[in-house]
Design a protein around this motif. Structure first.
Motif: not given
Length: 531
Positions: A287-290, A369-371, A506-511, A518-519
């Protein structure tokens, strides 16, 4: 390793694509990051990670790594890999005593004299004599023995002895004979002495003795537990013929094994937590490299690298990196497109760490950013996901949770205007929701990605059960769905049932929307930043 990472940086930096330079910076950063952090992060779940002993023993003086014992285990042990296994552990995180207790538990539910016959998984070949990746053991063999090599396991249930501390389970291992020429190609393998000394076998024999000894056991057995559908298992032809030739009643073993494996021990839960944390860190990194223009295959490769550098043996299944409308294809596996600036990316990926699988899915916007339409669909799925996690507790079933997800998503389908305005939520639940959500909410998870599948979805969950919770919404790419057309969203977590509720492994993934936004691209905004 450092040289390889720098080479990756050079290659990526030479690419003219928009994608090349950020990944080159990440690879260059990884080169300096690797030495100082790799051992610590490889098992960040709490397993002790100590640096390998810098003082080689005399048997390693000429570059040959051998255990200081007179036998050959053929796989890591505490003696050969003290930085990986604690004293008493047969596999990382699992004590030899726990494997013995599993065998005892199996034998304790069988009549005296009953015989269990179980062959190891076959080696899968890519072409000719070239194996396809590293060897993967049959989950039931691994569960009972901790062995990750070819063998045949035979157990015989003994009479219970009140007040006795002796074993009621006779444990026999049949292993391959020594073959120096084969070992020159494939490496050392388990021998008879190690089968006893390391793996706790009461008796160990060469595989050439299997038919004779098994025939004698079966002749007096009231029942033989043997799966006739494991046709590719090691020595299946011999074991099957021997079992069929006996007069004993034959019954399947797999249903019992799946019942035993459903509830994870605290040690198993710890390994599964570690596996989920590894996958979580890898998805965060992706995600951070996207950014727009990144190839799907680059994200897939990044996930695999980030998992394997943390100790994962392999992927739990082929990574799904589906952008745009392909996010509506559940098992999309081509991963061959460049991501568009307005695309959502759905990544469904997991690793196998010390035998145990993780399975995580996140969906995020390529541009950060989500549309408005994407956010609406995402928040609908997140609401269903949140409700199902809250309802996951002892006594619930996967079917209960699935029905709850259908209720929430049916409400969303109506609110999003995906069906006619006069269609009720009840009508959506009974007739229309499958157009947009056609898979189950989840499945059992453990030594297999789709673990213990024979149990079905109506068995009450209990402490130690691990399942996935993965609601999704997939809107066909058709004109009538307007600005929502082609949007696919799935959110999946690995969930451990506890005494009073559940723990999201797996709670450490942004959700949440804010966490995800932010990620995405954060490592590109700050070059050199790790995850």
């Amino acid at each position: 390793m450092i040289r390889s990472l720098r080479r990756v940086a050079q290659v990526l930096g030479s690419q003219p694509s928009q994608f090349g330079q950020p990944f080159a910076e990440a690879a260059s950063c990884s080169a300096s990051y690797y030495l100082s952090n790799e051992l610590r992060r490889s098992l960040s779940s709490g397993f002790p990670v100590t640096a390998p002993n810098p003082q080689p023993n005399t048997e390693q003086a000429h570059g040959h790594s051998k255990p200081s014992t007179s036998y050959e285990p053929g796989q890591p042990t505490h003696t050969t890999h003290p930085w990986l296994l604690r004293p008493g552990e047969l596999t990382p995180g699992i004590q030899a005593a726990e494997y013995a207790a599993r065998r005892e538990r199996l034998c304790s539910i069988l009549p005296p004299g009953a015989v269990v016959v179980l062959g190891a998984a076959p080696t899968i070949y890519m072409a000719g004599i070239i194996p396809y990746g590293s060897y993967r053991q049959d989950p039931d063999v691994f569960y009972l023995t901790g062995i990750s090599q070819h063998c045949v396991v035979v157990l015989q249930a003994g009479p219970s002895k009140p007040g006795s501390t002796g074993s009621s389970c006779r444990y026999m291992l049949f292993v391959e004979p020594p073959d120096y020429e084969r070992e020159q190609w494939d490496g050392a393998r388990l021998d008879i002495e190690a089968a006893r000394a390391e793996f706790g076998a009461d008796e160990a024999y060469c595989i050439t003795e299997l038919q004779t000894r098994l025939a004698a056991l079966c002749q007096s057995a009231p029942v033989v537990l043997h799966d006739s559908d494991r046709t590719k298992s090691h020595m299946f032809a011999s074991t099957s013929a021997t079992v069929r030739a006996s007069e004993a009643k034959v019954t399947p073993l797999r249903p019992i094994m799946h019942t035993m494996r459903m509830h994870k021990s605290p040690a198993e839960a710890a390994v599964m937590r570690a596996s989920a944390q590894v996958s979580a860190a890898a998805i965060r990194r992706c995600m951070s490299l996207t950014q727009p223009g990144v190839p799907e295959y680059a994200l897939a490769a990044t996930f695999e690298y980030e998992c394997k550098v943390r100790g994962a043996a392999r992927m739990a299944y082929p990574q799904v990196v589906a952008s745009g409308r392909d996010a509506c294809t559940i098992h999309y596996g081509r991963n061959d497109k460049r991501v568009g600036p307005r695309d959502l990316i759905l990544m469904d990926a997991g690793c196998e760490l010390h035998g145990y699988c993780s399975d995580v899915t996140r969906t995020w916007p390529a541009g950060g950013r989500f549309s408005s339409a994407q956010r609406d669909a995402y928040e609908a799925v997140l609401a269903a996901h949140t409700a199902c996690v809250a309802a996951c507790k002892p006594g619930a079933t996967i079917r209960d949770l699935h029905n709850l997800s259908v209720h929430h998503l049916s409400q969303a389908i109506k609110q999003l205007g995906l069906v006619c305005e006069d269609t009720s939520v009840e009508e959506v639940m009974h007739m229309h929701y499958r157009t947009f959500y056609w898979h189950s909410l989840g499945h059992y998870l453990g030594l297999d990605t789709h673990d213990t599948h024979m149990l079905g979805h109506d068995k009450p969950l209990g402490p130690g059960s691990v399942i996935t919770i993965e609601p999704g919404l997939y809107i066909p790419d058709e004109p009538q769905y307007g600005h929502l057309r082609g949007i696919g969203v799935r959110i999946e977590d690995d969930v451990l049932v506890t005494q009073s509720g559940c723990e999201v492994l797996s709670k450490d993934v942004p959700v949440t929307v804010a966490e995800v936004e932010a990620c995405v691209g954060s490592a590109l905004a700050q070059p050199g930043r790790g995850v």
